[in-house]
Design an enzyme around this catalytic site. Structure first.
Site, PDB file in Angstrom:
ATOM      1  N   SER A 131       0.841  -1.201   0.000  1.00 21.53           N
ATOM      2  CA  SER A 131       0.000   0.000   0.000  1.00 21.53           C
ATOM      3  C   SER A 131       0.879   1.256   0.000  1.00 21.53           C
ATOM      4  CB  SER A 131      -0.959  -0.045   1.188  1.00 21.53           C
ATOM      5  OG  SER A 131      -1.948   0.938   1.079  1.00 21.53           O
ATOM      6  N   GLU A 149     -12.263   8.447 -11.112  1.00 18.83           N
ATOM      7  CA  GLU A 149     -12.488   9.683 -11.862  1.00 18.83           C
ATOM      8  C   GLU A 149     -11.728   9.619 -13.180  1.00 18.83           C
ATOM      9  OE1 GLU A 149     -13.980  12.696 -11.385  1.00 18.83           O
ATOM     10  OE2 GLU A 149     -14.886  12.359  -9.409  1.00 18.83           O
ATOM     11  N   HIS A 173      -3.773  -0.454  -4.729  1.00 18.83           N
ATOM     12  CA  HIS A 173      -5.243  -0.624  -4.662  1.00 18.83           C
ATOM     13  C   HIS A 173      -5.839  -0.243  -6.024  1.00 18.83           C
ATOM     14  CE1 HIS A 173      -5.138  -1.058  -0.240  1.00 18.83           C
ATOM     15  NE2 HIS A 173      -4.297  -0.043  -0.241  1.00 18.83           N
TER      16      HIS A 173
END
Length: 269
Positions: A131, A149, A173
């Protein structure tokens, strides 16, 4: 690619399996065991270092790894202690947990621990990040951007990372949070860099010759900006939609690899 791929990296897209087969973490444990040194779990990224560190300790112990050193460095003074730098130097592997990648770079950057990390990396010690710990592996890292987006100008912020990997931008992710738009924007602004988006429970192992292999249950997306024919990224006003043509996209599941110098994918079966 430059010459910065000197050691071994395992870069995890986050949310790796900790209760089932634990494929990625087992792979990490096996490599560290071969090095015959401790696994240092660096919890600098998180504001819950005890909880996160103990969780990873328990998981790695179930995988048969008993020499584990949880290192909680929460200030630059702690990062400049000789004893903490020595714990890095004597390790068989380093594991960066998730959290906030800016905590890692702002606390460790330029300190004795930072120098020790680059020292062991140059000697081939495996460095692992998940991460936020994945984002910091490259020279330039994403610190902020919108999920789910379209690609827009001025919606992504980047900052210097730890610099283990040159000429690449890591995002994590990736598919689960719809981050292809922001990575496309990053590559459009820096077309000499590879954009590498790593899904959850998925990782890449980067070897010293600058190729990587994919591990885990999902996929890795590679965006090659060197083939871009045209883009409007320099003409955009804030929040306008990015136009880009000629970009090359690779989607690679487990069993595939990628040569970052030649910019070619291949099957590793």
């Amino acid at each position: 690619m430059g010459q910065k791929v000197r050691g071994n990296l395992i870069i995890i897209g986050g949310a790796e399996d900790k209760v089932g087969k634990k494929t990625i973490l087992k792979y990490v444990a096996d490599i560290v065991r071969e090095k015959k040194g401790s696994l240092v779990i660096l919890t600098t990224a998180t504001q819950k270092p005890q909880e996160v560190g103990n969780n990873y300790r328990q998981v790695f112990e179930t995988l048969g790894l008993m020499d584990i050193d949880v290192l909680n460095i929460n200030s630059r003074d702690e990062a400049d202690l000789d004893e903490n730098a020595e714990r890095i130097r004597s390790s068989g592997g380093i594991f960066f947990t998730g959290g906030d990648q800016l905590r890692i770079t702002s606390i460790l950057g330029g300190t004795k621990v930072y120098k020790a990390l680059h020292e062991v990396y140059s000697k081939g010690v495996v460095i692992v990040g998940t991460s936020a710990g994945a984002s910091v592996m490259s020279n330039t890292m994403i610190v902020e951007g919108k999920d789910n987006e379209p690609a827009r100008k001025c919606t992504m912020k980047m900052a210097p990372g730890l610099g283990f990997l040159e000429e690449a931008i890591i995002d994590q992710h990736f598919d689960q949070r719809g981050r292809i738009g922001r990575l496309l924007c990053g590559v459009a602004e820096n077309p000499f860099m590879l954009g590498i988006g790593i899904d959850e429970d998925t990782a890449i192992r980067v070897y010293p010759d600058a190729h990587f292999e994919v591990l885990g249950s999902n996929a890795v997306t590679v965006i090659d900006g060197s083939t871009i024919k045209s883009t409007n990224v320099s003409e955009l006003n804030p929040d306008e939609i990015l136009a880009i043509s000629g970009v090359t996209l690779h989607v690679l599941p487990c069993g595939y690899g990628f040569d970052m110098k030649k910019k070619r994918s291949n099957s590793t079966y």
